[in-house]
Design a protein around this motif. Structure first.
Motif, PDB file in Angstrom:
ATOM      1  N   ASP A 156       0.808  -1.222   0.000  1.00 52.19           N
ATOM      2  CA  ASP A 156       0.000   0.000   0.000  1.00 52.19           C
ATOM      3  C   ASP A 156       0.839   1.270   0.000  1.00 52.19           C
ATOM      4  OD1 ASP A 156      -2.448  -1.070  -0.218  1.00 52.19           O
ATOM      5  OD2 ASP A 156      -2.772  -1.322   1.937  1.00 52.19           O
ATOM      6  N   TYR A 157       1.945   1.233   0.749  1.00 53.00           N
ATOM      7  CA  TYR A 157       2.732   2.455   0.872  1.00 53.00           C
ATOM      8  C   TYR A 157       3.669   2.627  -0.330  1.00 53.00           C
ATOM      9  CZ  TYR A 157       6.308   5.701   2.299  1.00 53.00           C
ATOM     10  OH  TYR A 157       7.173   6.748   2.315  1.00 53.00           O
ATOM     11  N   CYS A 158       3.751   3.849  -0.861  1.00 53.25           N
ATOM     12  CA  CYS A 158       4.702   4.117  -1.935  1.00 53.25           C
ATOM     13  C   CYS A 158       5.207   5.543  -1.788  1.00 53.25           C
ATOM     14  CB  CYS A 158       4.042   3.929  -3.296  1.00 53.25           C
ATOM     15  SG  CYS A 158       5.080   4.428  -4.668  1.00 53.25           S
ATOM     16  N   PRO A 159       6.527   5.750  -1.782  1.00 56.28           N
ATOM     17  CA  PRO A 159       7.043   7.119  -1.647  1.00 56.28           C
ATOM     18  C   PRO A 159       6.730   7.974  -2.871  1.00 56.28           C
ATOM     19  CG  PRO A 159       8.826   5.528  -1.894  1.00 56.28           C
ATOM     20  CD  PRO A 159       7.570   4.741  -1.783  1.00 56.28           C
ATOM     21  N   GLY A 160       6.374   7.317  -3.996  1.00 61.38           N
ATOM     22  CA  GLY A 160       6.063   8.074  -5.201  1.00 61.38           C
ATOM     23  C   GLY A 160       4.571   8.290  -5.365  1.00 61.38           C
ATOM     24  N   GLU A 161       3.836   8.091  -4.283  1.00 60.00           N
ATOM     25  CA  GLU A 161       2.372   8.254  -4.312  1.00 60.00           C
ATOM     26  C   GLU A 161       1.988   9.620  -4.878  1.00 60.00           C
ATOM     27  OE1 GLU A 161       0.272   5.728  -2.094  1.00 60.00           O
ATOM     28  OE2 GLU A 161      -0.801   6.299  -3.908  1.00 60.00           O
ATOM     29  N   GLY A 162       1.184   9.618  -5.941  1.00 60.59           N
ATOM     30  CA  GLY A 162       0.725  10.895  -6.483  1.00 60.59           C
ATOM     31  C   GLY A 162       1.643  11.484  -7.530  1.00 60.59           C
ATOM     32  N   LEU A 163       2.768  10.835  -7.777  1.00 58.90           N
ATOM     33  CA  LEU A 163       3.708  11.369  -8.769  1.00 58.90           C
ATOM     34  C   LEU A 163       3.093  11.391 -10.164  1.00 58.90           C
ATOM     35  CD1 LEU A 163       6.714  12.312  -9.071  1.00 58.90           C
ATOM     36  CD2 LEU A 163       7.188  10.026  -9.886  1.00 58.90           C
ATOM     37  N   GLY A 164       2.383  10.303 -10.503  1.00 62.14           N
ATOM     38  CA  GLY A 164       1.739  10.230 -11.817  1.00 62.14           C
ATOM     39  C   GLY A 164       0.747  11.359 -12.007  1.00 62.14           C
ATOM     40  N   HIS A 165      -0.106  11.579 -11.011  1.00 61.61           N
ATOM     41  CA  HIS A 165      -1.073  12.673 -11.092  1.00 61.61           C
ATOM     42  C   HIS A 165      -0.357  14.007 -11.210  1.00 61.61           C
ATOM     43  CE1 HIS A 165      -3.854   9.623  -9.381  1.00 61.61           C
ATOM     44  NE2 HIS A 165      -4.717  10.260 -10.145  1.00 61.61           N
ATOM     45  N   SER A 166       0.741  14.127 -10.444  1.00 62.74           N
ATOM     46  CA  SER A 166       1.487  15.376 -10.435  1.00 62.74           C
ATOM     47  C   SER A 166       2.066  15.685 -11.819  1.00 62.74           C
ATOM     48  CB  SER A 166       2.599  15.275  -9.399  1.00 62.74           C
ATOM     49  OG  SER A 166       3.259  16.484  -9.291  1.00 62.74           O
ATOM     50  N   VAL A 167       2.656  14.648 -12.448  1.00 60.86           N
ATOM     51  CA  VAL A 167       3.217  14.827 -13.792  1.00 60.86           C
ATOM     52  C   VAL A 167       2.111  15.174 -14.775  1.00 60.86           C
ATOM     53  CG1 VAL A 167       4.330  13.599 -15.699  1.00 60.86           C
ATOM     54  CG2 VAL A 167       5.216  13.337 -13.390  1.00 60.86           C
ATOM     55  N   SER A 168       0.979  14.476 -14.618  1.00 58.08           N
ATOM     56  CA  SER A 168      -0.161  14.705 -15.502  1.00 58.08           C
ATOM     57  C   SER A 168      -0.660  16.154 -15.379  1.00 58.08           C
ATOM     58  CB  SER A 168      -1.266  13.728 -15.135  1.00 58.08           C
ATOM     59  OG  SER A 168      -2.079  13.469 -16.234  1.00 58.08           O
ATOM     60  N   TYR A 169      -0.756  16.650 -14.149  1.00 55.10           N
ATOM     61  CA  TYR A 169      -1.175  18.041 -13.923  1.00 55.10           C
ATOM     62  C   TYR A 169      -0.164  19.005 -14.530  1.00 55.10           C
ATOM     63  CZ  TYR A 169      -5.054  17.212 -10.675  1.00 55.10           C
ATOM     64  OH  TYR A 169      -6.249  16.861 -10.122  1.00 55.10           O
ATOM     65  N   THR A 170       1.135  18.674 -14.409  1.00 58.02           N
ATOM     66  CA  THR A 170       2.180  19.545 -14.941  1.00 58.02           C
ATOM     67  C   THR A 170       2.023  19.725 -16.444  1.00 58.02           C
ATOM     68  OG1 THR A 170       3.650  18.678 -13.255  1.00 58.02           O
ATOM     69  CG2 THR A 170       4.669  19.938 -15.014  1.00 58.02           C
ATOM     70  N   PHE A 171       1.696  18.629 -17.147  1.00 60.99           N
ATOM     71  CA  PHE A 171       1.519  18.714 -18.596  1.00 60.99           C
ATOM     72  C   PHE A 171       0.329  19.593 -18.969  1.00 60.99           C
ATOM     73  CE2 PHE A 171       4.215  14.863 -19.073  1.00 60.99           C
ATOM     74  CZ  PHE A 171       5.076  15.391 -20.024  1.00 60.99           C
ATOM     75  N   ARG A 172      -0.615  19.715 -18.048  1.00 61.95           N
ATOM     76  CA  ARG A 172      -1.772  20.565 -18.309  1.00 61.95           C
ATOM     77  C   ARG A 172      -1.568  21.985 -17.777  1.00 61.95           C
ATOM     78  NH1 ARG A 172      -2.800  15.665 -18.521  1.00 61.95           N
ATOM     79  NH2 ARG A 172      -4.476  14.771 -19.750  1.00 61.95           N
ATOM     80  N   GLY A 173      -0.368  22.269 -17.250  1.00 57.05           N
ATOM     81  CA  GLY A 173      -0.047  23.612 -16.783  1.00 57.05           C
ATOM     82  C   GLY A 173      -0.642  23.961 -15.440  1.00 57.05           C
ATOM     83  N   ASN A 174      -1.203  22.983 -14.753  1.00 58.54           N
ATOM     84  CA  ASN A 174      -1.841  23.227 -13.457  1.00 58.54           C
ATOM     85  C   ASN A 174      -0.824  22.937 -12.338  1.00 58.54           C
ATOM     86  OD1 ASN A 174      -3.516  23.489 -11.310  1.00 58.54           O
ATOM     87  ND2 ASN A 174      -5.141  22.171 -12.107  1.00 58.54           N
TER      88      ASN A 174
END
Lengths: 113, 102
Positions: free
Chosen positions: B41-59
């Protein structure tokens, strides 16, 4: 004409071929100077592999720091090796990564000798 | 095998970036996390994918909220991909030179 087996017996594979080509242009004295500097600066692929495996248990990205890729190393530390995916990729091509680093070192030393 | 090893790193990184650029950050169903796949369950990269995805959208605000390293990850990974391409190009130039000179 210097031989890679005489001066750097511990290196193998692509690295030995590459360094052998560089050494073939050097005299014996130059080659032993090259070998002593190169030996102290090169990174052993096995060290890269072991520090890469650390990424599964303890801390990811030490191998990247070792190979002087500071940005990637810090990114790996904070994201657990990109959620393990990066660590697994590096586990497959640790040899090429070490060779890439050592090739840069060899090129740099060649310009001094 | 040798060919795969040589091209694996940049291919995986750029495939990941392209996938995350195409995926919607609001989509919570899929995960590219390996810890998740093997059931931890635990991952230090939790949310990284969403974060990268938001970055591509300029948010950038949501990106930093999802994971602090997201925007940095995009730049560091793109830099690494370009560096690998440069190395491969130089290598291919060397081998073609060698063939020409015998």
């Amino acid at each position: 004409m210097a031989n890679v087996i005489d001066h750097l017996p511990e290196i193998e594979g692509d690295e030995a071929l590459y360094v052998g080509k560089l050494l073939s242009d050097l005299s014996d004295e130059q080659a032993s100077k090259f070998a002593s500097v190169y030996r102290s600066r090169r990174k052993d692929p096995q060290t890269v592999l072991i520090t890469c495996i650390l990424g599964f248990f303890l801390i990811a990205g030490v191998h990247r720091l070792l190979l002087n890729q500071i940005g990637m190393g810090i990114l790996y530390i904070f994201t657990g090796g990109l959620c393990l995916i990066g660590t697994i990729v590096d586990l497959v091509n640790y040899k090429d990564m070490a060779f890439q680093y050592n090739r840069g070192v060899a090129k740099e030393i060649q310009s001094y000798v | 095998m040798r060919f795969i090893r040589k091209h694996l790193e940049w291919f995986v990184f750029s495939a990941g970036l392209v996938l995350l650029a195409l995926m919607s950050p609001e989509n919570a169903g899929t995960s590219l996390c390996f810890f998740d796949w093997i059931g931890i369950d635990y991952c230090p990269g939790e949310g990284l994918g969403h974060s990268v995805s938001y970055t591509f959208r300029g948010n950038f605000e949501s990106a930093l909220q999802a994971h602090l390293a997201g925007p940095a990850a995009v730049f560091i990974l793109s830099g690494r991909i370009i560096y690998i391409w440069k190395e491969l190009y130089q290598e291919s130039k060397l081998t073609t030179n060698k063939e020409q000179h015998g």
